[in-house]
Motif scaffolding. Structure first.
Motif, PDB file in Angstrom:
ATOM      1  N   ASP A 157       0.856  -1.192   0.000  1.00 20.95           N
ATOM      2  CA  ASP A 157       0.000   0.000   0.000  1.00 20.95           C
ATOM      3  C   ASP A 157       0.890   1.240   0.000  1.00 20.95           C
ATOM      4  OD1 ASP A 157       0.920  -0.666   2.520  1.00 20.95           O
ATOM      5  OD2 ASP A 157      -0.804   0.186   3.561  1.00 20.95           O
ATOM      6  N   ILE A 158       1.242   1.708  -1.190  1.00 21.28           N
ATOM      7  CA  ILE A 158       2.266   2.749  -1.302  1.00 21.28           C
ATOM      8  C   ILE A 158       1.856   3.937  -2.174  1.00 21.28           C
ATOM      9  CG2 ILE A 158       4.267   1.268  -0.844  1.00 21.28           C
ATOM     10  CD1 ILE A 158       4.586   0.910  -3.846  1.00 21.28           C
TER      11      ILE A 158
ATOM     12  N   GLN B  51      -6.488   1.015 -17.780  1.00 22.56           N
ATOM     13  CA  GLN B  51      -6.071  -0.313 -17.313  1.00 22.56           C
ATOM     14  C   GLN B  51      -4.995  -0.191 -16.240  1.00 22.56           C
ATOM     15  OE1 GLN B  51      -4.896  -2.312 -20.946  1.00 22.56           O
ATOM     16  NE2 GLN B  51      -6.862  -3.338 -21.113  1.00 22.56           N
ATOM     17  N   ILE B  52      -4.054   0.726 -16.441  1.00 29.52           N
ATOM     18  CA  ILE B  52      -2.983   0.930 -15.461  1.00 29.52           C
ATOM     19  C   ILE B  52      -3.566   1.396 -14.129  1.00 29.52           C
ATOM     20  CG2 ILE B  52      -1.018   2.423 -14.881  1.00 29.52           C
ATOM     21  CD1 ILE B  52      -0.310   2.357 -17.900  1.00 29.52           C
ATOM     22  N   MET B  53      -4.497   2.363 -14.180  1.00 27.64           N
ATOM     23  CA  MET B  53      -5.107   2.872 -12.956  1.00 27.64           C
ATOM     24  C   MET B  53      -5.891   1.781 -12.231  1.00 27.64           C
ATOM     25  SD  MET B  53      -6.280   6.637 -14.337  1.00 27.64           S
ATOM     26  CE  MET B  53      -7.264   6.996 -12.900  1.00 27.64           C
TER      27      MET B  53
ATOM     28  N   ARG C 172      -4.736  -1.918  -6.386  1.00 25.15           N
ATOM     29  CA  ARG C 172      -4.298  -2.871  -5.354  1.00 25.15           C
ATOM     30  C   ARG C 172      -3.112  -2.345  -4.553  1.00 25.15           C
ATOM     31  NH1 ARG C 172      -3.177  -7.734  -9.193  1.00 25.15           N
ATOM     32  NH2 ARG C 172      -4.756  -6.598 -10.357  1.00 25.15           N
ATOM     33  N   TYR C 173      -2.439  -1.291  -5.079  1.00 22.24           N
ATOM     34  CA  TYR C 173      -1.261  -0.744  -4.393  1.00 22.24           C
ATOM     35  C   TYR C 173      -1.524   0.624  -3.761  1.00 22.24           C
ATOM     36  CZ  TYR C 173       0.792  -4.356  -7.326  1.00 22.24           C
ATOM     37  OH  TYR C 173       1.064  -5.544  -7.943  1.00 22.24           O
TER      38      TYR C 173
ATOM     39  N   ILE D 281       4.487  -3.749  -9.874  1.00 20.32           N
ATOM     40  CA  ILE D 281       4.888  -5.120 -10.200  1.00 20.32           C
ATOM     41  C   ILE D 281       5.357  -5.799  -8.928  1.00 20.32           C
ATOM     42  CG2 ILE D 281       6.504  -6.567 -11.490  1.00 20.32           C
ATOM     43  CD1 ILE D 281       6.672  -4.289 -13.558  1.00 20.32           C
ATOM     44  N   GLU D 282       4.786  -6.964  -8.629  1.00 21.21           N
ATOM     45  CA  GLU D 282       5.215  -7.737  -7.468  1.00 21.21           C
ATOM     46  C   GLU D 282       6.144  -8.858  -7.909  1.00 21.21           C
ATOM     47  OE1 GLU D 282       2.362  -8.763  -4.377  1.00 21.21           O
ATOM     48  OE2 GLU D 282       0.870  -7.561  -5.448  1.00 21.21           O
TER      49      GLU D 282
END
Length: 202
Positions: A59-60, A113-115, A120-121, A73-74
């Protein structure tokens, strides 16, 4: 202005205020006005760099209007550092694509799509978390349970339920979050923007 890539270590330690102000601004500027260390005057220099960042947190991201400037990216495994990438070949391929007319920016659909991916972050403020306790996004304006409510009206319903833990100074940021919720219908009125929501349990 002198680096191709700048890494921001421990990105979670950069405050939301800095993210939404200075960092957001400098990432998108074509040039920057700075005074170099020990310099005597301000210079305008091209902003050549792109930015990457690392964090052990998820969460950043803190821009309530949508975090379109980052792609989260995880990592699922350790990075293989045994081989050095062929940077000259990578640059040659990128340059050839540009010379062939390949688009070098994200279009509207890709930005959305990016937004959506980056949600999730995002840092979840109390008002964001409480929203789902009281409301859901209404898909159909003809649904008899759907209501057109302003940010303040939604916020007031939530505050009545959770008490004084919510502060009014989060209202503007909360409105921006509402505007960027997936599937949210909104319409402009004379004095405010209204959002189509359903109360939980209706």
């Amino acid at each position: 202005s002198q680096q191709l890539l700048i890494n921001l270590d421990e990105f979670n330690q950069i405050s939301p205020r800095v993210q939404q102000g200075f960092l957001k601004n400098i990432i998108q500027l074509p040039s920057v006005k700075v005074k170099r260390p020990f310099g005597t005057h301000i210079e305008e220099l091209p902003r050549k760099a792109s930015f990457i960042a690392t964090s052990n947190m998820t969460d950043i991201l803190a821009d309530p209007s949508g975090n379109r400037r980052f792609i989260g990216i995880e990592l699922t495994a350790p990075i293989d550092t045994s081989r050095v990438p062929d940077h000259r070949q990578l640059f040659a391929q990128a340059l050839q694509l540009l010379r062939n007319g390949r688009r070098s920016w994200f279009d509207k659909a890709e930005t959305e799509q990016i937004m959506l991916w980056n949600r999730r972050y995002e840092i979840q403020e109390p008002a964001d978390q409480y929203f789902s306790l009281c409301f859901s996004v209404a898909a159909d304006p003809l649904d008899p349970a759907a209501e057109w409510l302003s940010t303040a009206e939604i916020f007031d319903v939530i505050k009545q339920k959770v008490g004084s833990s919510l502060k009014a100074n989060t209202l503007i940021a909360f409105g921006r979050k509402l505007a960027n919720m997936p599937g949210m219908h909104r319409r402009k009125c004379e004095t405010c923007t209204r959002y189509l929501v359903k109360r939980v349990g209706q």
